[in-house]
Design an enzyme around this catalytic site. Structure first.
Site, PDB file in Angstrom:
ATOM      1  CB  ILE A   7      -3.367   7.307  -8.698  1.00 62.48           C
ATOM      2  CG1 ILE A   7      -4.112   6.445  -9.725  1.00 62.48           C
ATOM      3  CG2 ILE A   7      -2.534   8.366  -9.339  1.00 62.48           C
ATOM      4  CD1 ILE A   7      -5.137   7.230 -10.515  1.00 62.48           C
TER       5      ILE A   7
ATOM      6  CE1 TYR B 221      -4.753  11.511 -10.801  1.00 66.97           C
ATOM      7  CE2 TYR B 221      -5.410  13.312 -12.255  1.00 66.97           C
ATOM      8  CZ  TYR B 221      -4.829  12.080 -12.078  1.00 66.97           C
ATOM      9  OH  TYR B 221      -4.318  11.395 -13.159  1.00 66.97           O
TER      10      TYR B 221
ATOM     11  CG  ASN C  38       0.841   3.284 -13.723  1.00 69.02           C
ATOM     12  OD1 ASN C  38       0.391   4.025 -14.589  1.00 69.02           O
ATOM     13  ND2 ASN C  38       0.153   2.255 -13.228  1.00 69.02           N
TER      14      ASN C  38
ATOM     15  CB  ILE D 246      -6.037   6.492 -20.574  1.00 68.40           C
ATOM     16  CG1 ILE D 246      -4.917   7.525 -20.806  1.00 68.40           C
ATOM     17  CG2 ILE D 246      -5.651   5.130 -21.125  1.00 68.40           C
ATOM     18  CD1 ILE D 246      -4.595   7.835 -22.238  1.00 68.40           C
TER      19      ILE D 246
ATOM     20  CG  ASP E 280      -1.890   1.107   1.269  1.00 72.15           C
ATOM     21  OD1 ASP E 280      -1.654   2.120   0.561  1.00 72.15           O
ATOM     22  OD2 ASP E 280      -2.892   0.989   1.986  1.00 72.15           O
ATOM     23  CG  MET E 281       2.504   2.391  -3.565  1.00 73.56           C
ATOM     24  SD  MET E 281       4.164   1.955  -3.027  1.00 73.56           S
ATOM     25  CE  MET E 281       3.969   0.254  -2.612  1.00 73.56           C
TER      26      MET E 281
ATOM     27  CB  SER F 246     -10.413   3.521 -12.164  1.00 71.47           C
ATOM     28  OG  SER F 246      -9.248   3.880 -12.847  1.00 71.47           O
TER      29      SER F 246
HETATM   30  P1  NDP Z   1      -6.226   2.511 -12.335  1.00 72.05           P
HETATM   31  O1  NDP Z   1      -7.192   3.024 -11.316  1.00 72.05           O
HETATM   32  O2  NDP Z   1      -6.714   1.613 -13.397  1.00 72.05           O
HETATM   33  O3  NDP Z   1      -5.026   1.781 -11.590  1.00 72.05           O
HETATM   34  C1  NDP Z   1      -4.495   2.293 -10.415  1.00 72.05           C
HETATM   35  C2  NDP Z   1      -3.523   1.278  -9.868  1.00 72.05           C
HETATM   36  O4  NDP Z   1      -3.013   1.758  -8.620  1.00 72.05           O
HETATM   37  C3  NDP Z   1      -4.172  -0.067  -9.596  1.00 72.05           C
HETATM   38  O5  NDP Z   1      -3.260  -1.100  -9.925  1.00 72.05           O
HETATM   39  C4  NDP Z   1      -4.421  -0.042  -8.091  1.00 72.05           C
HETATM   40  O6  NDP Z   1      -4.409  -1.378  -7.630  1.00 72.05           O
HETATM   41  C5  NDP Z   1      -3.206   0.758  -7.619  1.00 72.05           C
HETATM   42  N1  NDP Z   1      -3.440   1.402  -6.324  1.00 72.05           N
HETATM   43  C6  NDP Z   1      -4.523   2.091  -5.905  1.00 72.05           C
HETATM   44  N2  NDP Z   1      -4.342   2.531  -4.642  1.00 72.05           N
HETATM   45  C7  NDP Z   1      -3.110   2.098  -4.266  1.00 72.05           C
HETATM   46  C8  NDP Z   1      -2.361   2.211  -3.068  1.00 72.05           C
HETATM   47  N3  NDP Z   1      -2.822   2.870  -1.995  1.00 72.05           N
HETATM   48  N4  NDP Z   1      -1.142   1.615  -3.011  1.00 72.05           N
HETATM   49  C9  NDP Z   1      -0.656   0.928  -4.076  1.00 72.05           C
HETATM   50  N5  NDP Z   1      -1.306   0.805  -5.239  1.00 72.05           N
HETATM   51  C10 NDP Z   1      -2.529   1.381  -5.332  1.00 72.05           C
HETATM   52  O7  NDP Z   1      -5.488   3.819 -12.934  1.00 72.05           O
HETATM   53  P2  NDP Z   1      -5.122   4.173 -14.445  1.00 72.05           P
HETATM   54  O8  NDP Z   1      -4.532   2.985 -15.096  1.00 72.05           O
HETATM   55  O9  NDP Z   1      -6.275   4.853 -15.066  1.00 72.05           O
HETATM   56  O10 NDP Z   1      -3.993   5.276 -14.215  1.00 72.05           O
HETATM   57  C11 NDP Z   1      -2.619   4.920 -14.185  1.00 72.05           C
HETATM   58  C12 NDP Z   1      -1.804   6.188 -14.160  1.00 72.05           C
HETATM   59  O11 NDP Z   1      -2.114   6.996 -15.291  1.00 72.05           O
HETATM   60  C13 NDP Z   1      -2.041   7.069 -12.927  1.00 72.05           C
HETATM   61  O12 NDP Z   1      -0.836   7.630 -12.490  1.00 72.05           O
HETATM   62  C14 NDP Z   1      -2.962   8.144 -13.461  1.00 72.05           C
HETATM   63  O13 NDP Z   1      -2.881   9.356 -12.738  1.00 72.05           O
HETATM   64  C15 NDP Z   1      -2.424   8.316 -14.881  1.00 72.05           C
HETATM   65  N6  NDP Z   1      -3.411   8.912 -15.756  1.00 72.05           N
HETATM   66  C16 NDP Z   1      -4.526   8.203 -16.113  1.00 72.05           C
HETATM   67  C17 NDP Z   1      -5.488   8.797 -16.907  1.00 72.05           C
HETATM   68  C18 NDP Z   1      -6.725   8.066 -17.339  1.00 72.05           C
HETATM   69  O14 NDP Z   1      -7.583   8.708 -17.979  1.00 72.05           O
HETATM   70  N7  NDP Z   1      -6.860   6.770 -17.061  1.00 72.05           N
HETATM   71  C19 NDP Z   1      -5.348  10.191 -17.372  1.00 72.05           C
HETATM   72  C20 NDP Z   1      -4.146  10.822 -16.932  1.00 72.05           C
HETATM   73  C21 NDP Z   1      -3.215  10.199 -16.161  1.00 72.05           C
HETATM   74  P3  NDP Z   1      -4.995  -1.905  -6.234  1.00 72.05           P
HETATM   75  O15 NDP Z   1      -6.407  -1.423  -6.148  1.00 72.05           O
HETATM   76  O16 NDP Z   1      -4.857  -3.393  -6.382  1.00 72.05           O
HETATM   77  O17 NDP Z   1      -4.095  -1.358  -5.177  1.00 72.05           O
END
Ligand code: NDP
Length: 282
Positions: free
Chosen positions: A115, A177, A113, A212, A86-87, A216
């Site tokens: 969030i 954010y 990567n 993207i 957990d980050m 989520s």
């Molecule tokens: P997702 O929500 O699909 O994935 C987020 C990931 O982070 C999951 O693997 C989740 O897994 C993990 N996560 C969530 N909370 C925690 C935590 N507390 N500790 C560790 N891991 C955590 O996000 P996206 O793929 O959409 O986004 C990926 C990146 O791209 C991000 O940095 C986002 O800001 C950036 N981005 C995305 C955009 C979009 O439109 N999708 C637009 C602009 C930027 P788990 O729940 O298993 O922990």
């Protein structure tokens, strides 16, 4: 017309002036990808696997990570391991980097990567949430980068920092954010200057993404934003290529590059367009 022509020339220069990508350079490469249980991180894990890399992935959900590593192995990864973490927790970022360093014998690529979960809504005054979100979205990035730096230095490695258009241009409904993404851009922009001035072997790529089509993101903006979302798999591949070719920036999709220029040239028009692009009825 001159403005549009300069934007196009600028974008194409950024796109085509980069060094060419050799997929073979990733065979056996030692990679840590965070936030890889879903979305763009998961897609990056699959691309690295197809290129024959050795991967460690992390996120919180162990069961899902296990499924992603199994798929990575079936796609051709030389190694695929996972560690849950957990980050937002103070010790997990170091624990995850140490695991990757130990299991892979060092790192060539660190892809940050993940969030933390946040609402897509008007800010309601929850200061504690802003304070909390800085932990997964910013402080853990700083901590992991610092922990991995000596190994990346040895391997002439690269870091990719996945940020957002929200880190360059503030949007409504995403105040906490936007703050975390701006912090990433500021910190890693500065660090990349310092590394270059010290003649470091490590490159930093700052990634600016637009909307993207991850589950989520689409769920969050449903009914409020109607602009098209670009494919996560393509975004993931572009991030990997940017890191592998040691380019300092990626704008994906193309319109993020244009918006970044436009916001300084026409600030009032940009504000008007942003506020009117969202479906909101007070
Ligand atoms: P997702 O929500 O699909 O994935 C987020 C990931 O982070 C999951 O693997 C989740 O897994 C993990 N996560 C969530 N909370 C925690 C935590 N507390 N500790 C560790 N891991 C955590 O996000 P996206 O793929 O959409 O986004 C990926 C990146 O791209 C991000 O940095 C986002 O800001 C950036 N981005 C995305 C955009 C979009 O439109 N999708 C637009 C602009 C930027 P788990 O729940 O298993 O922990």
């Amino acid at each position: 017309k001159i403005a549009i022509a300069s934007i196009c020339v600028g974008y194409l220069a950024v796109k085509w002036n980069g060094p060419s990508f050799d997929p073979e350079s990733l065979r056996g490469a030692r990679v840590l990808v965070t936030g890889a249980s879903s979305g763009i991180g998961e897609q990056m894990a699959y691309h690295y696997a197809r290129f024959g890399a050795q991967i460690v992935i992390t996120a919180r959900r162990e069961k899902v990570l296990q499924q992603v590593t199994e798929k990575c192995l079936s796609l051709g990864a030389q190694k695929a391991l996972y560690i849950s973490g957990d980050m937002s927790n103070e010790s997990d970022p170091d624990k995850v980097v140490d695991f990757a360093l130990e299991k892979l014998g060092g790192l060539d690529y660190l892809v940050l990567n993940h969030i933390g979960v946040t609402r897509f809504a008007m800010w309601d005054g929850d200061v504690d949430h802003v304070r909390w979100l800085m932990k997964p979205n910013f402080f853990s990035y700083v901590q992991m980068a610092w922990r991995a730096l000596p190994s990346l230095e040895k391997s002439k490695g690269s870091m990719a920092i996945v940020s957002s258009m929200a880190g360059k241009l503030s949007n409504p409904f995403t105040a906490p954010y936007c703050a975390t993404k701006s912090a990433l851009n500021g910190f890693f922009g500065s660090l990349s200057h310092e590394l270059a001035m010290k003649k470091s072997n490590v490159s930093i790529s700052l990634i600016t993404l637009g909307l993207i089509d991850t589950e989520s993101a689409l769920k969050a903006v449903r009914g409020i934003i109607t602009t098209p979302a670009y494919p996560a798999s393509e975004a993931a591949l572009n991030i990997i290529i940017t890191g592998a070719t040691r380019q300092s920036e990626l704008y994906y999709p193309w319109y993020t590059y244009v918006m970044n220029l436009f916001k300084d040239w026409y600030p009032s028009l940009t504000r008007h367009l942003i506020q009117n692009a969202l479906n909101y009825d007070p």
